[in-house]
Scaffold this motif. Structure first.
Motif, PDB file in Angstrom:
ATOM      1  N   GLY A 127       0.785  -1.238   0.000  1.00  0.00           N
ATOM      2  CA  GLY A 127       0.000   0.000   0.000  1.00  0.00           C
ATOM      3  C   GLY A 127       0.815   1.286   0.000  1.00  0.00           C
ATOM      4  O   GLY A 127       0.244   2.380   0.013  1.00  0.00           O
ATOM      5  N   ALA A 128       2.139   1.203  -0.004  1.00  0.00           N
ATOM      6  CA  ALA A 128       2.969   2.416   0.092  1.00  0.00           C
ATOM      7  C   ALA A 128       2.970   3.198  -1.218  1.00  0.00           C
ATOM      8  O   ALA A 128       2.920   2.609  -2.300  1.00  0.00           O
ATOM      9  N   ARG A 129       3.007   4.526  -1.102  1.00  0.00           N
ATOM     10  CA  ARG A 129       3.000   5.388  -2.287  1.00  0.00           C
ATOM     11  C   ARG A 129       4.175   6.352  -2.239  1.00  0.00           C
ATOM     12  O   ARG A 129       4.646   6.723  -1.153  1.00  0.00           O
TER      13      ARG A 129
ATOM     14  N   ASP B 298       5.194   9.015   0.632  1.00  0.00           N
ATOM     15  CA  ASP B 298       5.048   8.505   1.997  1.00  0.00           C
ATOM     16  C   ASP B 298       6.421   8.484   2.676  1.00  0.00           C
ATOM     17  O   ASP B 298       7.459   8.586   2.009  1.00  0.00           O
TER      18      ASP B 298
ATOM     19  N   SER C 109       0.392   3.091   5.586  1.00  0.00           N
ATOM     20  CA  SER C 109      -0.049   2.726   4.237  1.00  0.00           C
ATOM     21  C   SER C 109       0.448   1.335   3.859  1.00  0.00           C
ATOM     22  O   SER C 109      -0.121   0.669   2.990  1.00  0.00           O
TER      23      SER C 109
ATOM     24  N   SER D 197       5.133  -2.676  -3.104  1.00  0.00           N
ATOM     25  CA  SER D 197       4.393  -1.443  -3.357  1.00  0.00           C
ATOM     26  C   SER D 197       4.795  -0.776  -4.668  1.00  0.00           C
ATOM     27  O   SER D 197       4.160   0.181  -5.100  1.00  0.00           O
TER      28      SER D 197
ATOM     29  N   THR E  50       5.168   2.330   6.398  1.00  0.00           N
ATOM     30  CA  THR E  50       5.154   3.619   5.711  1.00  0.00           C
ATOM     31  C   THR E  50       3.868   4.343   6.073  1.00  0.00           C
ATOM     32  O   THR E  50       2.868   3.718   6.427  1.00  0.00           O
ATOM     33  N   ALA E  51       3.917   5.659   5.976  1.00  0.00           N
ATOM     34  CA  ALA E  51       2.717   6.461   6.258  1.00  0.00           C
ATOM     35  C   ALA E  51       2.847   7.782   5.516  1.00  0.00           C
ATOM     36  O   ALA E  51       3.963   8.277   5.300  1.00  0.00           O
ATOM     37  N   PRO E  52       1.708   8.363   5.125  1.00  0.00           N
ATOM     38  CA  PRO E  52       1.753   9.682   4.502  1.00  0.00           C
ATOM     39  C   PRO E  52       2.289  10.703   5.514  1.00  0.00           C
ATOM     40  O   PRO E  52       2.109  10.526   6.727  1.00  0.00           O
TER      41      PRO E  52
ATOM     42  N   GLN F  75       0.507  12.054   8.659  1.00  0.00           N
ATOM     43  CA  GLN F  75       0.308  11.210   9.844  1.00  0.00           C
ATOM     44  C   GLN F  75       1.405  11.392  10.895  1.00  0.00           C
ATOM     45  O   GLN F  75       1.403  10.701  11.912  1.00  0.00           O
TER      46      GLN F  75
END
Ligand SMILES: [Mg+2]
Length: 335
Positions: free
Chosen positions: A148-150, A153, A208, A228, A269-271, A274
């Motif tokens: 789910g990582a983008r 992030d 994410s 990802s 990972t996180a945006p 967050q």
């Protein structure tokens, strides 16, 4: 033999672990019957510990009982799920009641603490190995995944890294006699890992993507990035290295943090938005959370050294010094 197996199971394993209302039928029938609550998805994982491959011959049974469950709890934690039920397949070379008592006692303690019921398994004779299958539940659609990582992030890890590998190195090289508090702490990190179950649960809706660090940060972060379809830059000076690790291993500490396995921390990972939520989470749970770098379009994990130089690839030299580790200590190479 069947009768002996039955007696041993009753003596050491029946009723072990947490008592749960959702176990409709536990040990004693052909299979367990479990109630899965409405709106939940079942999360299932398994891991084998084999003597001589995943642990040293003669390893303390208490440590093995703890680790066998802990490594599975870590996978459940990485999914953001709540652990619930386990099966145990135990292969023993001989019947050693002292060993069975210590092993089942440690397994029972961790299982109770994490509210896991032992609902079945089997016992057989052969080279020592311990396989636990652990199931848990997560709210439908909320499992944390690797993919789910983008780009944009940020990359994080929990706790400190490299200590378990350092502890294993102390045990393997016979430096058991080193009795400083630092050495004890490192050995403990290897023998009694603490999976991040509460953190994994709390990361739902924040992270994410997530993976647990079983084979070393470099390898596991790379798996997450690959799944990802993104790249990342990791600041070497950001690596969370404990005082104990620095004290015992000095300049090798960053290598241990990157290449050593068995930490059972979470890498996620996180945006960027967050950041504040993660800081609150870290305080509430008392778990350090370290920002390691940023994700961008592309592939691979790029390292940046302290002097600002870009280490474009994780060179073989970084592994050479501890080249024996991944094979000797790591688990689940297929993952
Ligand atoms: Mg894992």
């Amino acid at each position: 033999v069947a009768e002996l197996e039955q007696r041993l199971i009753e003596r050491y394993f029946t009723g072990r672990g947490a008592r749960r209302g959702d176990v409709a039928l536990g040990i004693g029938d052909d299979a367990a019957v479990l109630d899965v609550r409405r709106g939940a998805q079942l999360i299932v994982t398994t891991d084998a510990l084999i003597e001589g491959v995943h642990f040293i011959a003669g390893a303390p049974p208490r440590s093995l009982g703890h680790r066998a469950l802990a490594v599975n709890l870590s996978d459940i934690a990485a999914m953001g799920a709540e652990p619930a039920w386990m099966l145990l397949a135990l292969v023993l070379p001989r019947i050693d009641h002292g060993w069975l008592r210590d092993f089942s006692g440690a397994l029972d303690r961790l299982a109770r603490r994490e509210r896991v019921a032992l609902v079945g398994g089997n016992l057989s004779r052969g080279p020592l190995s311990i396989t636990i299958t652990l199931a848990g539940v997560v709210e439908r659609g909320q499992a944390l995944r690797r993919d789910g990582a983008r780009a944009g992030d940020e990359l994080y890890c929990s706790g400190t890294l490299g200590e378990a590998a350092a502890g294993l190195e102390l045990l393997r090289t016979g430096r058991r006699h080193v009795t400083s508090a630092a050495a004890r702490r490192l050995r403990r990190r290897f023998e009694y890992p603490e999976p991040r179950v509460a953190l994994g649960r709390a990361l739902r809706g924040i992270a994410s993507a997530c993976i647990d660090v079983s084979d070393g940060l470099y390898v596991d972060a790379s798996r997450l990035l690959h799944a990802s379809g993104v790249a990342a830059e990791l600041e070497l000076q950001a690596l969370p290295l404990s005082q104990a690790l620095r004290q015992q291993f000095g300049a090798l500490a960053p290598r241990l943090a990157l290449a050593g396995g068995e930490d059972y921390e979470l890498c996620f990972t996180a945006p960027r938005r967050q950041r504040a939520a993660l800081a609150r989470l870290s305080r509430r749970l008392g778990v350090p959370i370290t920002r390691l770098g940023t994700l961008y379009r592309g592939a691979g994990l790029r390292l940046h050294s302290a002097d600002g130089k870009s280490v474009t690839q994780f060179s073989a030299a970084l592994f050479d010094h501890f080249g024996h580790w991944p094979r000797a200590s790591a688990r689940g190479r297929q993952r």
